[in-house]
Structure formats: structure tokens, C-alpha cells
Scaffold this motif. Structure first.
Motif, PDB file in Angstrom:
ATOM      1  N   THR A   1      -2.886 -74.644 -30.938  1.00  0.00           N
ATOM      2  CA  THR A   1      -3.949 -74.684 -30.410  1.00  0.00           C
ATOM      3  C   THR A   1      -3.803 -73.415 -28.665  1.00  0.00           C
ATOM      4  OG1 THR A   1      -2.742 -76.073 -28.604  1.00  0.00           O
ATOM      5  CG2 THR A   1      -4.647 -77.113 -30.058  1.00  0.00           C
ATOM      6  N   LEU A   2      -4.731 -72.932 -28.376  1.00  0.00           N
ATOM      7  CA  LEU A   2      -4.094 -71.889 -27.229  1.00  0.00           C
ATOM      8  C   LEU A   2      -2.541 -72.604 -26.134  1.00  0.00           C
ATOM      9  CD1 LEU A   2      -4.773 -69.370 -26.090  1.00  0.00           C
ATOM     10  CD2 LEU A   2      -5.902 -70.594 -24.091  1.00  0.00           C
ATOM     11  N   VAL A   3      -3.258 -73.296 -25.545  1.00  0.00           N
ATOM     12  CA  VAL A   3      -1.990 -74.449 -25.498  1.00  0.00           C
ATOM     13  C   VAL A   3      -0.569 -74.165 -25.950  1.00  0.00           C
ATOM     14  CG1 VAL A   3      -1.359 -76.231 -23.739  1.00  0.00           C
ATOM     15  CG2 VAL A   3      -3.595 -75.432 -23.341  1.00  0.00           C
ATOM     16  N   ASP A   4      -0.317 -75.024 -26.872  1.00  0.00           N
ATOM     17  CA  ASP A   4       0.686 -74.993 -27.874  1.00  0.00           C
ATOM     18  C   ASP A   4       1.122 -72.879 -28.022  1.00  0.00           C
ATOM     19  OD1 ASP A   4       0.354 -77.369 -28.754  1.00  0.00           O
ATOM     20  OD2 ASP A   4      -0.677 -77.006 -30.636  1.00  0.00           O
ATOM     21  N   TYR A   5       0.447 -72.804 -28.172  1.00  0.00           N
ATOM     22  CA  TYR A   5       0.850 -70.578 -27.988  1.00  0.00           C
ATOM     23  C   TYR A   5       1.638 -70.207 -27.628  1.00  0.00           C
ATOM     24  CZ  TYR A   5      -0.271 -66.264 -27.824  1.00  0.00           C
ATOM     25  OH  TYR A   5      -0.388 -64.716 -27.300  1.00  0.00           O
TER      26      TYR A   5
END
Length: 295
Positions: A228-232
Motif C-alpha cells: 500500500t501507499l502507507v507501506d511505501y
């Protein structure tokens, strides 16, 4: 002679840092945009070569092409200004402040991200025929990179975060060495060779470069990769930026400035009354040499 000696090199580095801080907003953004775009096109090229040939070393050998071109054209990367801009403050150049450095870093970050994201969108279209088919083998490989370098770190918790930071630090130790190496020569071949070697090393070793990742991870997200974007942001971009800052400024900028910009006085040769010589700091003459009883 095309070789620029370290004592002259540090002046060029400080001048470059001062110039970048004082540059107009318009020019800073344009140069950062083009720097991010050209570097990430080189990354797309390197991943394509590595995937299609099955030879990661070949991709690493060719990756520096984008870096070399962007610096010969005078464009900027966040990793480079992390190292150069603070030197102008350390050297007390007029008008240089912490606020000016922060402004430069912020603008370069925005420009780099915009350029890298443009390339990410273009390559995602290229890998999928305008999102009408499944990603090509290269697109799949980029998605796997994004998964491995986010959730792969997260699986190891604090150890993964530490590893990510260290990889970011080592990366900009090499990348900033490449930036400085371009100043060590006044000839184009000398600049190219100086830049090529450390950039090739960082890419093959899998170190983390904040601007390259601005392309790899958004491309993976656009292609439906499993993160996800948050993971990134949490498990790559933010720690990588911090690691890049520490690595470039500490092991390149500060080290060169400390020993060549603020060189300590050399030791001097002194002679004892018995005729034997020894070396000592010019600020410290042994007390017994000043004693009449030792004469």
C-alpha cells in the motif's frame, strides 16, 4: 591537468552548495524535476536489462547512464543537495541560513518526486499497453521489488527498519561520492568515470535511494503490486530519506570539509638539546624544552 586536488575540490563543493541555496524557486523546481525524471528513466532501463537478460550485474553496469547525464546537464537530486547545501552554512557564506537549506531540500524533494512520478505513469502505461493488458515481465519485476522492499522489511520489525536506514545511509555515501567525483575532474571523460563507479556499486548492492524509489514504488502501485501507499511511505521512503541524509552529509560532505576545508595545522619538527629531532603539534611545545635545566 584535469584532476582537481582535494584542497580545491572543497571550495567547488561549498560554492555549489551556496549556488543551490540561492537559486530561484523556478529553476530549483525545473532542475529537480528533470533530475528525478532522468535518474528514474535510467532505473527503468537498468531493471529492464536485468529482467530481460537475467544478469543483475549488467543492469548495474548500465544504470549510471541516467545519473551521469543529469549531472552533466546541471540538474539536481535530493541526495546531492543533502551533502552540498549544508557546507555553505558551515563555511559561513553570507545569506546562508538553516531556513534556506530547508527550502532547497523541500523544493528539490517536490521536483524529484514530480519527475519520478511522471516516469512511473509513463512506464506503467508502457508495461500494460495503456492498462489494457497484464503488466509485462519488467512491470512484474518492479512490483516484486516494491513488495520486497516494504513488507519484506516490515516482517523483520525493528531489525528491518534498521536495515532499511543503513541501506539508505550506504546508498548516499556512494551517490554523494559520485556527485563530488564529478567535480574532481575538468574533463568530461574524467567526470563520467568518477561518477560511474560509485553509482554502479550502490545499484548492484541493492542500497536504498529515495529518488529511485519515487519511481519504483509508485510504478508498482499503479500496476497493482501487493503493498500500500502507507507501506511505501513508512517502510521505505521516509526511512530512506533519513538514511540518505545521514550517509551523504556525514561520510562525504562533513569528512571532506573537516580535513580539506578546515585542515588542522601540520606537526612541526623540533630538535632536543641532544640533537635528536621529533614531531609535535605547533600549539604544544613540550615544557622540558623550555627548561634551562634541560639545556
Amino acid at each position: 591537468m584535469s584532476y582537481v586536488k582535494p584542497a580545491e575540490l572543497i571550495t567547488s563543493m561549498i560554492d555549489a552548495g551556496e549556488s543551490k541555496i540561492l537559486m530561484s524557486t523556478r529553476d530549483t523546481l525545473i532542475r529537480a524535476f528533470m533530475g528525478g525524471a532522468m535518474l528514474t528513466l535510467g532505473a527503468a532501463f537498468a531493471v529492464t536489462v536485468s529482467t530481460q537478460t537475467g544478469q543483475p550485474l549488467l543492469g548495474a553496469l548500465l544504470f549510471p547512464a541516467g545519473f551521469v547525464l543529469l549531472y552533466l546537464l546541471g540538474y539536481d537530486l535530493l541526495t546531492g543537495v543533502f551533502t552540498l547545501a549544508p557546507l555553505a552554512l558551515f563555511d559561513r557564506r553570507p545569506g546562508i541560513t538553516l531556513g534556506g537549506i530547508g527550502r532547497n531540500w523541500g523544493l528539490v524533494f517536490l521536483g524529484n518526486f514530480a519527475g519520478a512520478f511522471l516516469v512511473a505513469v509513463c512506464m506503467a502505461i508502457y508495461f500494460t499497453y495503456g492498462f489494457s493488458t497484464e503488466p509485462s515481465a519488467v512491470g512484474v519485476a518492479i512490483g516484486e521489488i516494491g513488495h520486497g522492499r516494504t513488507l519484506g522489511y516490515a516482517e523483520h520489525g525493528a531489525g528491518g527498519m534498521l536495515t532499511l536506514f543503513i541501506r539508505g545511509m550506504l546508498c548516499n555515501w556512494m551517490v554523494s561520492t559520485g556527485v563530488v567525483a564529478a567535480m574532481m575532474s575538468t574533463s568530461v571523460p574524467g567526470k563520467v568515470i568518477g561518477m560511474w563507479l560509485p553509482i554502479m556499486l550502490f545499484f548492484y548492492m541493492g542500497f536504498e535511494h529515495s529518488v529511485v524509489n519515487m519511481f519504483l514504488f509508485p510504478t508498482g502501485l499503479l500496476l497493482g503490486a501487493d503493498f500500500t501507499l502507507v507501506d511505501y511511505l513508512v517502510w521505505n521512503e521516509i526511512p530512506t530519506v533519513v538514511g540518505n541524509l545521514v550517509g551523504g552529509l556525514t561520510f562525504v560532505g562533513l569528512m571532506i570539509y573537516a580535513t580539506h576545508g578546515r585542515t588542522a595545522p601540520k606537526r612541526v619538527v623540533l630538535t632536543r638539546p641532544n640533537g635528536k629531532s621529533f614531531a609535535a603539534s605547533p600549539t604544544r611545545v613540550p615544557a622540558h624544552m623550555l627548561s634551562r635545566s634541560d639545556a
